[in-house]
Design an enzyme around this catalytic site. Structure first.
Site, PDB file in Angstrom:
ATOM      1  N   THR A 109       0.723  -1.271  -0.035  1.00 48.17           N
ATOM      2  CA  THR A 109       0.213   0.375   0.232  1.00 48.17           C
ATOM      3  C   THR A 109       0.877   1.372   0.157  1.00 48.17           C
ATOM      4  OG1 THR A 109      -2.064  -0.783   1.204  1.00 48.17           O
ATOM      5  CG2 THR A 109      -1.702   1.313   1.030  1.00 48.17           C
ATOM      6  N   ASP A 138      -0.258  -7.313   4.699  1.00 52.12           N
ATOM      7  CA  ASP A 138      -1.511  -8.330   4.504  1.00 52.12           C
ATOM      8  C   ASP A 138      -1.100  -9.739   4.670  1.00 52.12           C
ATOM      9  OD1 ASP A 138      -4.256  -7.326   4.224  1.00 52.12           O
ATOM     10  OD2 ASP A 138      -3.360  -7.623   2.245  1.00 52.12           O
TER      11      ASP A 138
END
Lengths: 168, 168, 168, 168
Positions: C12, C84
């Site tokens: 991200t 993640d």
């Protein structure tokens, strides 16, 4: 000074990043924050009609927007809307413009969400709010610093800009 | 499409923070970055006339600006300018408008520098670029989402907004 | 002063919004811009290993990262990585740490892309670069202002934060 | 997890632009907004001691800060402070450190205000919050990604960075 209605329909302008899903989503409209930054002194009422990706808008949505345009007593109306089907909505409204009591309708939006910074949203809204005060009653799209007639505009998706469709 | 001249004169819009001195200073104009964010498709030429705090501008500066307005073949001219003496410069140019060959001159600026974020600069420039394409030849100030005539405007410094001076 | 390696793996932190597709995508790493804002005086070399969503990373990718950690002569290594599967990569590297020649490895990242503003990226990188200079050789995750051991950390996806997994 | 005190003393980090005066001023501390962006999970209490340009701080101010450091039961203390006299305040506190009950004090700040965007504030606070959890009790400055001892640091004003003063 005449009051201006801003009718928020969502689109890229109003999306924000959701850190939990990593997706761009709608929360509430960010138009009040944008208008506050703009330091304007206009008489504006903001109404959230829907917050939708314009690819997901259908004629029921467009009718809802049309009803809102009809109901407001304001003759100057700016509609924030996703860019992908902005020309379709402009045409939908223009086809009913006879019923819109001499109102000036300006559709605008953004290619980058206001909340992500470095956005075209403030520029576009500044241009739209100026146009709505000076153009004769009709339906227009204001994007890229330009005014387009509802029936003569298309989005060039490869470049992310609107073009006058002069063959129409 | 007609070409638009943007004549940069500085003002708050073009200031940035200098980390070494802790002061707000001018480097070069940030209009190209602002216009790039705006995703516009207009034909614009940007010319840096001067980068000054408008409280420091004198009539020699205003004459320099007037000469630039005269020389450009473009009939649509947007001038970015500090807000404190924007009405004085508008009046100066309006008094010479007979020589400006039917040109539309729009002065605009910002209350918060573009480079500091959360600025009104993009909104104001969007409004000014729309106004310059649609208003008849004359000299105007576009700030706060409104158009003001050169001879009928003053800045309310206590609120940081422009007002129509109707007694003029 | 020891030189620090930053190995960029994407996640991200390094995504940006693509106005043409409306998607978050990778272009190039934005770490140089982030580090420039940070006004640091460290000796840092940035190496782009891959720019991937960490859900798409597999063991071949992790081996590529492991090889880069092995090859660099620097003993202080910060790895930017999607959140993640950051714990999985931390474990992968920790299981090979015996071969990493007494190096301190810090994985970090962001929950909001640096280029979207209002991001946690700069805070996290500041914390990671401090941790890498002061923690003993091993593999750690630095997120949320905290240090987590590679074998004792999990991401709480419902809250978007990392937790020490003390039962491990 | 130990609770961390952040004692806000102002400095560039906490300034913002005042559109009415065109000056950089203090309103209230912006540390809560910065910490919220940082997505941290630390136990932090923020206390606003004063909001001052550090060139205007005198020994009465420094004593006020020293009293706040003494009073807090937390052993991990981060002080946000203007950069111009940060070394002086660090020395002032270090000379009284014997009374500070084995506390770790980290002074940090920023060269560009947090509210102006593109600031080093988040990076510095991330580094400071990491350092305060890992360094032994003493007084330090954390800036530019580095840790400096209170008695061995000076600001290089021509470059806007801190340097270790090894001759001290």
């Amino acid at each position: 000074m005449a009051q201006i209605s801003i009718l928020a329909c969502g689109g890229t302008l109003d999306k924000d990043y959701d850190p939990l899903t990593g997706e761009l989503v709608f929360g509430h409209t960010h138009l009040m924050e944008l208008l506050n930054q703009a330091n304007h002194t206009l008489h504006i009422s903001v109404q959230e009609i829907m917050l939708k990706d314009s690819l997901l808008m259908d004629d029921a949505d467009r009718d809802l927007l049309y009803q809102a345009c009809s109901k407001t007593p304001n003759q100057q109306i700016v509609i924030t809307h996703g860019t992908d089907t902005m020309p379709e909505t402009a045409t939908y409204l223009a086809n009913r413009a006879a019923n819109l009591a001499q109102k000036t309708l300006i559709l605008t939006g953004a290619m980058r969400p206001f909340k992500l910074g470095q956005s075209d949203a403030s520029f576009n809204l500044g241009a739209a709010l100026m146009a709505v005060q000076h153009l004769p009653a009709d339906v227009y799209i204001v994007m890229n610093g330009q005014v387009f007639s509802a029936h003569q505009v298309q989005k060039d998706r490869s470049r992310g800009v609107f073009l006058a469709n002069t063959e129409h």
